[in-house]
Design a protein around this motif. Structure first.
Motif, mmCIF file in Angstrom:
data_model
loop_
_atom_site.group_PDB
_atom_site.id
_atom_site.type_symbol
_atom_site.label_atom_id
_atom_site.label_comp_id
_atom_site.label_asym_id
_atom_site.label_seq_id
_atom_site.Cartn_x
_atom_site.Cartn_y
_atom_site.Cartn_z
ATOM 1 N N PRO A 701 0.842 -1.254 -0.121
ATOM 2 C CA PRO A 701 0.095 -0.019 -0.075
ATOM 3 C C PRO A 701 0.678 1.499 -0.029
ATOM 4 O O PRO A 701 2.109 1.417 0.575
ATOM 5 C CB PRO A 701 -0.796 0.071 1.296
ATOM 6 C CG PRO A 701 -0.130 -1.167 2.121
ATOM 7 C CD PRO A 701 0.825 -2.060 1.307
ATOM 8 N N VAL A 702 0.215 2.216 -0.831
ATOM 9 C CA VAL A 702 1.054 3.596 -0.743
ATOM 10 C C VAL A 702 -0.122 4.513 -0.215
ATOM 11 O O VAL A 702 -1.105 4.664 -0.781
ATOM 12 C CB VAL A 702 1.463 4.135 -2.195
ATOM 13 C CG1 VAL A 702 1.930 5.510 -2.071
ATOM 14 C CG2 VAL A 702 2.199 3.012 -2.962
ATOM 15 N N ASN A 703 0.421 5.061 0.915
ATOM 16 C CA ASN A 703 -0.630 6.076 1.659
ATOM 17 C C ASN A 703 0.258 7.300 2.238
ATOM 18 O O ASN A 703 0.481 7.201 3.386
ATOM 19 C CB ASN A 703 -1.370 5.452 2.679
ATOM 20 C CG ASN A 703 -2.507 6.247 3.040
ATOM 21 O OD1 ASN A 703 -2.590 7.459 2.634
ATOM 22 N ND2 ASN A 703 -3.335 5.878 3.930
ATOM 23 N N THR A 704 0.422 8.333 1.496
ATOM 24 C CA THR A 704 1.363 9.530 2.282
ATOM 25 C C THR A 704 0.663 10.691 2.135
ATOM 26 O O THR A 704 -0.143 11.011 1.159
ATOM 27 C CB THR A 704 2.676 9.693 1.568
ATOM 28 O OG1 THR A 704 2.586 10.058 0.048
ATOM 29 C CG2 THR A 704 3.398 8.412 1.280
ATOM 30 N N SER A 705 0.840 11.705 2.926
ATOM 31 C CA SER A 705 0.351 12.963 2.778
ATOM 32 C C SER A 705 0.999 14.016 3.422
ATOM 33 O O SER A 705 1.785 13.766 4.497
ATOM 34 C CB SER A 705 -1.358 12.977 3.498
ATOM 35 O OG SER A 705 -1.283 12.742 4.752
ATOM 36 N N SER A 706 0.922 15.219 3.034
ATOM 37 C CA SER A 706 1.879 16.394 3.736
ATOM 38 C C SER A 706 1.221 17.723 3.179
ATOM 39 O O SER A 706 0.477 17.750 2.224
ATOM 40 C CB SER A 706 3.188 16.034 3.666
ATOM 41 O OG SER A 706 3.581 16.431 2.216
ATOM 42 N N TRP A 707 1.291 18.775 4.009
ATOM 43 C CA TRP A 707 1.062 20.177 3.839
ATOM 44 C C TRP A 707 2.440 20.572 2.938
ATOM 45 O O TRP A 707 3.620 20.579 3.492
ATOM 46 C CB TRP A 707 0.773 20.779 4.907
ATOM 47 C CG TRP A 707 -0.888 20.646 5.233
ATOM 48 C CD1 TRP A 707 -1.408 19.937 6.227
ATOM 49 C CD2 TRP A 707 -2.098 21.285 4.799
ATOM 50 N NE1 TRP A 707 -2.693 19.796 6.302
ATOM 51 C CE2 TRP A 707 -3.123 20.628 5.145
ATOM 52 C CE3 TRP A 707 -2.086 22.095 3.647
ATOM 53 C CZ2 TRP A 707 -4.330 21.114 5.136
ATOM 54 C CZ3 TRP A 707 -3.331 22.769 3.343
ATOM 55 C CH2 TRP A 707 -4.612 22.220 4.021
ATOM 56 N N VAL A 708 2.217 21.198 2.096
ATOM 57 C CA VAL A 708 3.304 21.715 1.292
ATOM 58 C C VAL A 708 2.955 23.362 0.761
ATOM 59 O O VAL A 708 1.733 23.745 0.642
ATOM 60 C CB VAL A 708 3.373 21.038 -0.237
ATOM 61 C CG1 VAL A 708 4.747 21.684 -0.828
ATOM 62 C CG2 VAL A 708 3.576 19.554 0.177
ATOM 63 N N TYR A 709 4.071 24.163 0.966
ATOM 64 C CA TYR A 709 3.565 25.609 0.354
ATOM 65 C C TYR A 709 4.912 26.254 -0.083
ATOM 66 O O TYR A 709 6.142 25.709 0.005
ATOM 67 C CB TYR A 709 3.388 26.568 1.948
ATOM 68 C CG TYR A 709 4.320 26.425 2.786
ATOM 69 C CD1 TYR A 709 5.378 27.538 2.818
ATOM 70 C CD2 TYR A 709 4.599 25.572 3.693
ATOM 71 C CE1 TYR A 709 6.595 27.640 3.609
ATOM 72 C CE2 TYR A 709 5.646 25.504 4.847
ATOM 73 C CZ TYR A 709 6.408 26.396 4.488
ATOM 74 O OH TYR A 709 7.619 26.715 5.706
ATOM 75 N N ASN A 710 4.606 27.047 -0.886
ATOM 76 C CA ASN A 710 5.539 27.862 -1.430
ATOM 77 C C ASN A 710 5.410 29.386 -1.565
ATOM 78 O O ASN A 710 4.304 29.645 -1.654
ATOM 79 C CB ASN A 710 5.999 27.432 -2.927
ATOM 80 C CG ASN A 710 4.852 27.763 -4.152
ATOM 81 O OD1 ASN A 710 3.765 27.101 -4.237
ATOM 82 N ND2 ASN A 710 5.028 28.762 -4.664
#
Length: 830
Positions: A701-710
């Motif tokens: 299984p692939v399950n990743t998440s994150s908050w990204v900003y630029n």
């Protein structure tokens, strides 16, 4: 495939019938309409004011403003005689006298051409400032000259300043976190590698950049990040416009222990001549832009009871040479006809040197801790990438008397991609060669695009546009992999790594779009139907494999946008679009390619295209000299393609492109343009989103998440009438991938500009990638892992504190200032 062809026959019949439909309208009262354009440019003027007066007493009867296409319509007048005045800031007023309207008459005044007011333009030149950004119903338009740090650079250097755009340490361009996007050059799609073109087009030749994040069905649906449209400079009045630029880089402050010093210099020329019915443009540029740097890495693999680690450190630098030429000629035999012929050709060579010392390559048995071996070796690796291309286009446009229009365009592209990679492993002390390998590939690409667009006569309720497009791609690849026989000294073919890959792809598509406005509302709805047929043929050099993978589909791509003007300075908008990210030949080649000592790269011949749905809500608010905008967006990607790692052997990882599942981005972007004082301007844009990847790869299984900003910041200080100081900041936060994380990236820049000779001559001193040993600028760490199998982390450290000098001279500058802002195949292969 046969089913797809039958479907296409039915769809083609529907579209042909649709394009033959006529729309009639019976006027129930007097109506007056027309279109306002710039006299020299021929471009529509939005927000031009149109006033209708009684001829008898000069009383005002009605007043309207033009829409995005420059069209206007006045209804409800009585039978009688009138005169009309059209006006726009910076132009001479135009009067149409003695207009006679009869009962139930629908009168079209045709095209009204406003001429620039030279005196007022000079006043604007002295006291006024162009906006950095203008927000339209479907796009954001950015003025290129506002970004001084891009002077002497390329289109990529300009694009990195857009609020939704980020460019990382490896040169990857992303829009709202998505690396797939379409590039238009003056509104025409290119099929050659986008990075190649962006790095060959000089920033000094660019007038504006349009960012279309949710395109309508009128545009090709390719690109999950949307569309970047680059508009090049040209003169706006009859006569000659000429601009010459030179660029020189001072010696590197830090050598980074590279074998050779970096060289940076170049120049470009832009010329435009307009006379009567003719418009001729020519441009040429040459750019040498080397980058010094280092690479620090550590990799370990686990195979059963065997644990292997191989930390490394060494040079990673780039030598890059770009040069290109552009030529276009336009001819207008009459006010309703226009013919354009254009050519754009260029050569790009990018050599990546990765001379790496693996200083502690060792293996041990996990169960006992026994060391199996330990040694060091030096890897000399040179990868040469070439991207030579030629584009030719022929366009014709005709406007009928009832303001309907027909446009047709034919474009041909040829690109030669490829280049060799050499990989040499040797003993750093004795020079004994352990392994000497060589692989090369030639990838000629031929593409054809034909487009036909028809716009029906504008009606009271809106305007209908229909069109057809055909695209054909023939991309062949010949991949040769050879390894030296240490006994004979001869290079011998390695069949399992050598192949022939041929991609044939044809696309038929048709679209229909309805757009219009009423009161404070503007709208657009559209539908595009696309029929695609893809054939991928694979052959190995051993003669044991010859197989073809077929893939075809019929897909619908709807779009919609809506804008509401609550007040003259506050607007709300909403949009939806369905997109596709097509798979490249490189990502479908299943034969491994040796990138360097520790890495192979491999594709999937059954890789599916990504299908994307994008929804966006936004607002724009103007307060005097200040402007603010905000957008909330959601993007959902099916068949998400990621580059993932597996273990090839104990010291080599295999990078594989695979459909890993779905991707989701939910975010918002904010931007503002402020002018706190008459000598200080500030442009700030930021983008924040949650990125989630969910799916399966290699039965895991692939399950990743994150908050990204630029964040992209641009602030300018006018020190005097002819001196300005500008500081920019580009920042990208940590962001997740399917198997790991890419670290943050920082790039601050400072420029000092001085102008002479009534602004015709300008000099710019640039301090790029400011660091001074304090900020960890222009470096990025990439980490991936799979528990119990491998772990890899690599930190790329590239040159900082780069000093550049740019000199620019142009004639007929006033004419250039009069230009008002209005608002395909081998892409990504390079």
């Amino acid at each position: 495939m046969n089913a797809a062809k039958r479907n296409f026959g039915a769809i083609k019949h529907i579209f042909l019938v649709g394009m033959l439909l006529t729309v009639t309208y019976v006027a129930k009262s007097q109506e007056l309409n027309g279109r306002v354009i710039d006299f020299a440019q021929g471009e529509p003027l939005e927000y031009a004011s149109i006033a209708l007066y009684n001829l008898s007493d000069s009383g005002l009867v009605a007043g309207v403003i033009t829409d995005e296409q420059g069209t206007f319509s006045i209804k409800g007048m009585k039978e009688g005689s009138y005169y009309l005045i059209g006006q726009f800031l910076g132009y001479e007023p135009l009067t149409i006298s003695d207009i006679k309207l009869k009962q139930d008459q629908h009168l079209n005044l045709g095209t009204l051409k406003l001429e620039p007011n030279q005196k007022l333009l000079k006043e604007i030149e002295i006291t006024g400032e162009k906006l950095t950004a203008i927000h339209k119903i479907d796009r954001q338009v950015y003025t290129a000259e506002k970004f001084q740090t891009a002077r002497g650079g390329t289109a990529t250097d300009l694009i990195r300043n857009m609020p939704s755009v980020s460019v990382d340490a490896l040169g990857n361009i992303s829009v709202r976190g998505a690396t797939g996007f379409v590039v238009l050059l003056n509104g025409k799609p290119i099929q050659t590698d986008a990075t190649t073109v962006l790095n060959q087009l000089p920033a000094n030749a660019i007038e504006n950049i349009e960012l279309i994040t949710v395109p309508s069905a009128k545009y090709d649906p390719e690109g999950k990040g949307g569309i970047i449209n680059i508009l090049t400079k040209k003169g706006a009045t009859d006569g000659l416009f000429l601009q010459v630029n030179g660029r020189y880089g001072l010696p590197s402050i830090a050598p980074y222990d590279n074998a050779e010093n970096a060289h940076r210099y170049g120049g470009d020329l832009v010329m435009n001549y307009r006379k009567d019915k003719w418009d001729v443009s020519f441009g040429f540029n040459y750019l040498r832009n080397d980058i010094s740097g280092r690479r620090e890495g550590n990799v370990n693999t686990t195979q059963g009871d065997r644990f292997t680690s191989f930390p490394s450190d060494g040079e990673r630098s780039f030598d890059e040479i770009n040069y290109s030429g552009r030529f276009t000629v336009g001819y207008s035999p009459g006010k309703n006809n226009e013919i354009n012929l254009g050519f754009f050709a260029g050569k790009r060579t990018k050599d990546r040197t990765a001379d790496i010392l693996y200083f502690n390559n060792r293996a041990e048995r996990l169960s006992t801790g026994e060391e199996l071996y330990a040694f060091q070796y030096f890897n000399e690796n040179l990868r040469v990438r070439k991207g030579d291309f030629v584009l030719g286009s022929l366009d014709y446009a005709h406007t009928f008397g009832n303001q309907s229009s027909l446009k047709t365009s034919l474009l041909f592209e040829y690109t030669l991609l490829g280049g060799p990679t050499t990989n040499l492993n040797l003993n750093p002390e004795t020079g004994f060669v352990y392994q000497d390998e060589f692989n090369t590939n030639d990838n000629p690409l031929n593409g054809i695009r034909y487009q036909l667009d028809y716009s029906l006569k504008p009606m009271e309720w809106g305007k209908i546009e229909v069109g057809y497009q055909f695209r054909s791609l023939d991309h062949t690849g010949d991949f040769i992999y050879e390894r030296r026989n240490n006994e004979t000294g001869d290079f011998e073919l390695v069949p399992e790594f050598s192949s022939e890959v041929d991609l044939l792809r044809s696309i038929h598509s048709g679209y229909g779009v309805l757009s219009g406005g009423k009161g404070k509302w503007n709208y657009g709805v559209g539908l595009r139907i696309e029929v695609m047929d893809r054939e991928l043929t694979l052959k190995d050099k051993a003669g044991t494999l010859n197989t073809t993978f077929d893939y075809d589909f019929v897909q619908a791509y709807p779009s919609a946008n809506l804008q509401y003007a609550m007040t003259s300075d506050f607007r709300l908008k909403a949009a939806y679009s369905r997109r596709v990210e097509r798979t490249t030949t490189f990502k479908m080649n299943p034969f491994p390619e040796r990138e360097h000592s520790e890495t192979l790269e491999q594709g999937d011949p059954e890789l599916l295209p990504e299908f994307i749905d994008v929804v966006e809500l936004g607002a724009v608010k103007d307060i005097g000299d200040h402007s603010f905008f905000g957008n909330v967006y959601y993007r959902h990607v099916n068949n998400l393609v990621n580059r993932v790692n597996t273990v090839f052997n104990d010291t080599i990882l295999n990078r594989i492109y695979s459909n890993v599942g779905t991707g989701r981005s939910l975010g918002f972007e904010l931007g503002m343009e402020l002018k706190p004082t008459n000598w200080w301007q500030l442009f700030l844009g930021g983008n924040t989103y949650e990125y989630r990847v969910k799916g399966v790869f290699d039965n895991r299984p692939v399950n990743t998440s994150s908050w990204v900003y630029n964040i992209n910041l641009n602030t300018t200080f006018d020190i005097g009438k002819a001196i300005s100081l500008q500081w920019t900041l580009n920042y990208i936060s940590d962001r997740n991938t399917a198997q790991g994380e890419d670290s943050r990236f920082l790039s601050p820049n400072l420029t000092l500009q001085k102008t002479f000779l009534d602004n015709r001559l300008s000099t710019t001193l640039q301090w790029l990638n400011m660091d001074a040993g304090l900020l960890s600028t222009n470096e990025q760490r990439i980490t991936t892992s799979s528990p119990g199998e491998f772990f890899t982390t690599t930190n790329y450290v590239y040159e900082v504190d780069v000093l550049m000098i740019n000199i620019s001279y142009r004639i007929n500058k006033i004419a250039d200032k009069t230009r008002f802002i209005k608002s395909e195949f081998g892409e990504k292969e390079f």
